[in-house]
Design a protein around this motif. Structure first.
Motif, PDB file in Angstrom:
ATOM      1  N   VAL A  68       8.930   1.165   3.996  1.00 48.05           N
ATOM      2  CA  VAL A  68       9.492  -0.198   4.042  1.00 48.05           C
ATOM      3  C   VAL A  68      10.664  -0.316   3.072  1.00 48.05           C
ATOM      4  O   VAL A  68      11.711  -0.890   3.403  1.00 48.05           O
ATOM      5  CB  VAL A  68       8.403  -1.255   3.744  1.00 48.05           C
ATOM      6  CG1 VAL A  68       9.018  -2.637   3.542  1.00 48.05           C
ATOM      7  CG2 VAL A  68       7.382  -1.289   4.878  1.00 48.05           C
ATOM      8  N   MET A  69      10.507   0.265   1.871  1.00 51.22           N
ATOM      9  CA  MET A  69      11.588   0.206   0.876  1.00 51.22           C
ATOM     10  C   MET A  69      12.854   0.862   1.437  1.00 51.22           C
ATOM     11  O   MET A  69      13.950   0.297   1.375  1.00 51.22           O
ATOM     12  CB  MET A  69      11.120   0.930  -0.385  1.00 51.22           C
ATOM     13  CG  MET A  69      12.092   0.991  -1.527  1.00 51.22           C
ATOM     14  SD  MET A  69      13.138   2.456  -1.419  1.00 51.22           S
ATOM     15  CE  MET A  69      11.953   3.750  -1.693  1.00 51.22           C
ATOM     16  N   LEU A  70      12.706   2.033   2.060  1.00 50.50           N
ATOM     17  CA  LEU A  70      13.867   2.750   2.616  1.00 50.50           C
ATOM     18  C   LEU A  70      14.447   1.984   3.796  1.00 50.50           C
ATOM     19  O   LEU A  70      15.660   1.832   3.946  1.00 50.50           O
ATOM     20  CB  LEU A  70      13.459   4.161   3.016  1.00 50.50           C
ATOM     21  CG  LEU A  70      13.138   5.068   1.825  1.00 50.50           C
ATOM     22  CD1 LEU A  70      12.428   6.336   2.277  1.00 50.50           C
ATOM     23  CD2 LEU A  70      14.407   5.426   1.053  1.00 50.50           C
ATOM     24  N   ILE A 120       1.718   2.097  12.950  1.00 50.30           N
ATOM     25  CA  ILE A 120       1.594   3.549  12.693  1.00 50.30           C
ATOM     26  C   ILE A 120       0.672   3.772  11.488  1.00 50.30           C
ATOM     27  O   ILE A 120      -0.181   4.649  11.490  1.00 50.30           O
ATOM     28  CB  ILE A 120       2.977   4.189  12.435  1.00 50.30           C
ATOM     29  CG1 ILE A 120       3.816   4.146  13.712  1.00 50.30           C
ATOM     30  CG2 ILE A 120       2.844   5.617  11.910  1.00 50.30           C
ATOM     31  CD1 ILE A 120       5.303   4.375  13.485  1.00 50.30           C
ATOM     32  N   ALA A 121       0.823   2.896  10.479  1.00 52.85           N
ATOM     33  CA  ALA A 121      -0.012   3.024   9.262  1.00 52.85           C
ATOM     34  C   ALA A 121      -1.432   2.506   9.508  1.00 52.85           C
ATOM     35  O   ALA A 121      -2.284   2.578   8.629  1.00 52.85           O
ATOM     36  CB  ALA A 121       0.647   2.250   8.117  1.00 52.85           C
ATOM     37  N   ASN A 145       0.849  -1.193   0.000  1.00 52.70           N
ATOM     38  CA  ASN A 145       0.000   0.000   0.000  1.00 52.70           C
ATOM     39  C   ASN A 145       0.889   1.249   0.000  1.00 52.70           C
ATOM     40  O   ASN A 145       1.867   1.304   0.758  1.00 52.70           O
ATOM     41  CB  ASN A 145      -0.856  -0.044   1.282  1.00 52.70           C
ATOM     42  CG  ASN A 145      -1.826   1.105   1.350  1.00 52.70           C
ATOM     43  OD1 ASN A 145      -1.415   2.275   1.333  1.00 52.70           O
ATOM     44  ND2 ASN A 145      -3.104   0.787   1.431  1.00 52.70           N
ATOM     45  N   PRO A 146       0.591   2.263  -0.830  1.00 55.30           N
ATOM     46  CA  PRO A 146       1.443   3.466  -0.931  1.00 55.30           C
ATOM     47  C   PRO A 146       1.744   4.102   0.422  1.00 55.30           C
ATOM     48  O   PRO A 146       2.788   4.707   0.613  1.00 55.30           O
ATOM     49  CB  PRO A 146       0.606   4.408  -1.797  1.00 55.30           C
ATOM     50  CG  PRO A 146      -0.312   3.525  -2.563  1.00 55.30           C
ATOM     51  CD  PRO A 146      -0.564   2.323  -1.719  1.00 55.30           C
ATOM     52  N   GLU A 147       0.843   3.947   1.397  1.00 52.83           N
ATOM     53  CA  GLU A 147       1.064   4.549   2.724  1.00 52.83           C
ATOM     54  C   GLU A 147       2.336   3.975   3.370  1.00 52.83           C
ATOM     55  O   GLU A 147       3.024   4.638   4.122  1.00 52.83           O
ATOM     56  CB  GLU A 147      -0.151   4.273   3.629  1.00 52.83           C
ATOM     57  CG  GLU A 147       0.024   4.689   5.085  1.00 52.83           C
ATOM     58  CD  GLU A 147       0.399   6.171   5.240  1.00 52.83           C
ATOM     59  OE1 GLU A 147      -0.082   6.977   4.413  1.00 52.83           O
ATOM     60  OE2 GLU A 147       1.202   6.499   6.144  1.00 52.83           O
ATOM     61  N   PHE A 161       2.845  -9.244   2.398  1.00 53.73           N
ATOM     62  CA  PHE A 161       4.246  -8.869   2.617  1.00 53.73           C
ATOM     63  C   PHE A 161       4.827  -9.683   3.776  1.00 53.73           C
ATOM     64  O   PHE A 161       5.963 -10.148   3.727  1.00 53.73           O
ATOM     65  CB  PHE A 161       4.317  -7.371   2.914  1.00 53.73           C
ATOM     66  CG  PHE A 161       5.636  -6.892   3.417  1.00 53.73           C
ATOM     67  CD1 PHE A 161       5.790  -6.515   4.751  1.00 53.73           C
ATOM     68  CD2 PHE A 161       6.742  -6.814   2.572  1.00 53.73           C
ATOM     69  CE1 PHE A 161       7.021  -6.067   5.233  1.00 53.73           C
ATOM     70  CE2 PHE A 161       7.967  -6.357   3.051  1.00 53.73           C
ATOM     71  CZ  PHE A 161       8.108  -5.985   4.378  1.00 53.73           C
ATOM     72  N   CYS A 162       3.996  -9.887   4.823  1.00 58.60           N
ATOM     73  CA  CYS A 162       4.459 -10.653   5.991  1.00 58.60           C
ATOM     74  C   CYS A 162       4.378 -12.158   5.760  1.00 58.60           C
ATOM     75  O   CYS A 162       5.248 -12.908   6.201  1.00 58.60           O
ATOM     76  CB  CYS A 162       3.624 -10.291   7.220  1.00 58.60           C
ATOM     77  SG  CYS A 162       3.849  -8.616   7.781  1.00 58.60           S
TER      78      CYS A 162
END
Ligand SMILES: COc1cccc([C@H]2O[C@H](CC(=O)N[C@@H](CC(=O)O)C(=O)O)C(=O)N(CC(C)(C)C)c3ccc(Cl)cc32)c1OC
Length: 348
Positions: A39-41, A167-168, A32-34, A266-267
């Motif tokens: 996560v990428m960073l 947080i998201a 999700n863009p949020e 993702f998990c």
């Protein structure tokens, strides 16, 4: 309004992500863009930390402070590092670190705080291991040491990602009260990798198999490579698989707390790959000589089936039954295996 323009720095970051891990990069891209950029960073910053730690050309008196203070680089506007890591794709993450920093500063403050906190704890854990003479000389001793080592390299990642998802609002805040669950998410993956990577690690002059386990089956960790010790080596693999399976109930409980579809996948994907890998390494003497991998076709099936929680439970049930069927009555772990796999069955 969220600024979703693709800056040249962001393009560069995604290029680095694809360079570092094709298959997992695709999973991160689906997020999700949020959460995707955070996560990428986080993934790239962890790779940068790993690359520094693995770079044998950096002297200890440079490497140790660099690891301990790595989190402070995240507050800079510009920083990069010319390492000599053998792997081009790993080197790029450090030489292109400016792109990561520029995008990192655009993240929501709460995401940045989580990533800085985990980077600090992991960097200091890595620095401590570099200075730990006994660890460097004799490797991992007790199962407690084994769990602690896996905490620093993998448990902390589970910790950070869990907080990013909370947080998201993509995961239940209840998870904060259950650190053993996100710890198990990391330990299950890392222990599976450590068992699978025996031959590759021995080749590189190291291994993370705990002495408390392997010394039951042999005099030296390298003994298992000779044909006469194959049976003992396989019993050792099975013992380590049993130890990793102790995390299964936590993993399934954790997955049941993820409330957003792309975060769930993702998990789930790495966990179902790990249980399939554990079933592959179980009773498998090839592990003592080469790096075994699950088949591409299996990977595709697992990715599709792991889209739902029930699909994940079915996958775990299938592989746990598979392992139980192949239990060897003369294996010293026979009884413990049966008791433990039965316990997981009750949970499921
Ligand atoms: C809640 O926790 C997680 C949820 C989803 C994924 C991961 C975990 O999955 C990959 C999956 C991955 O990277 N797979 C590789 C295959 C492989 O490395 O064998 C890949 O598909 O290329 C993985 O392996 N590690 C590396 C560690 C295990 C050390 C944390 C990892 C490294 C950085 C990040 Cl941000 C995430 C992960 C989690 O971390 C526990």
């Amino acid at each position: 309004v969220k600024d979703t323009t693709e800056t040249p720095d962001l393009k560069q970051c995604y290029k680095l992500l694809k360079l570092t891990s094709r298959s997992f990069a695709a999973v991160i891209m689906e997020l999700n863009p949020e959460l995707r950029n955070a996560v990428m960073l986080f993934y790239l910053i962890l790779r940068a930390l790993d690359t520094v730690e693995d770079d044998m050309s950096i002297a200890h008196d440079i490497k140790v402070p660099l690891l301990r203070d790595f989190h402070k680089k995240l507050s800079l506007d510009d920083w990069s590092f010319d390492g000599n890591s053998p792997d081009e794709k790993d080197r790029a993450v450090l030489t292109e670190f400016n792109s990561i920093l520029h995008e990192f500063h655009r993240l929501n403050r709460e995401y940045r705080e989580v990533i800085i906190k985990i980077t600090k704890e992991m960097g200091n854990g890595m620095a401590d291991y570099i200075l730990d003479e006994e660890f460097n000389l004799n490797g991992v001793q007790t199962i407690k040491d084994y769990d602690m080592y896996c905490h620093y390299v993998a448990g902390l990642v589970g910790d950070g990602l869990t907080h990013l998802m909370i947080i998201a609002r993509f995961a239940s805040p209840e998870l904060i009260k259950r650190p053993e669950l996100f710890e198990s998410m990391g330990l299950f993956l890392q222990k599976t990798n450590i068992i699978r990577d025996y031959a590759e690690d021995i080749e590189a002059g190291r291994s993370f198999w705990p002495k408390e386990v392997w010394s039951i089956y042999g005099e030296k960790l390298t003994d298992f490579q000779s044909a006469k010790n194959t049976k003992q080596g396989v019993f050792c693999i099975n013992h380590l698989v049993l130890n990793a399976l102790e995390h299964v109930t936590d993993v399934l409980t954790y997955l049941s707390s993820i409330q957003e579809q792309s975060s769930f996948q993702f998990c789930a994907i790495p966990q179902v790959m790990a249980i399939a890998t554990l079933a592959l390494v179980f009773n498998n003497e090839n592990v003592l000589h080469t790096n075994v991998k699950i088949r591409k076709g299996t990977t595709c099936d697992l990715i599709l089936k792991s889209r739902t929680y029930k699909g994940c439970v079915d996958i775990f049930e299938y592989y746990l039954r598979d392992i139980r069927k192949r239990l060897n009555v003369e294996d010293p772990n026979y009884l413990k295996f049966n008791i433990h796999v039965a316990k997981i069955d009750q949970f499921i």
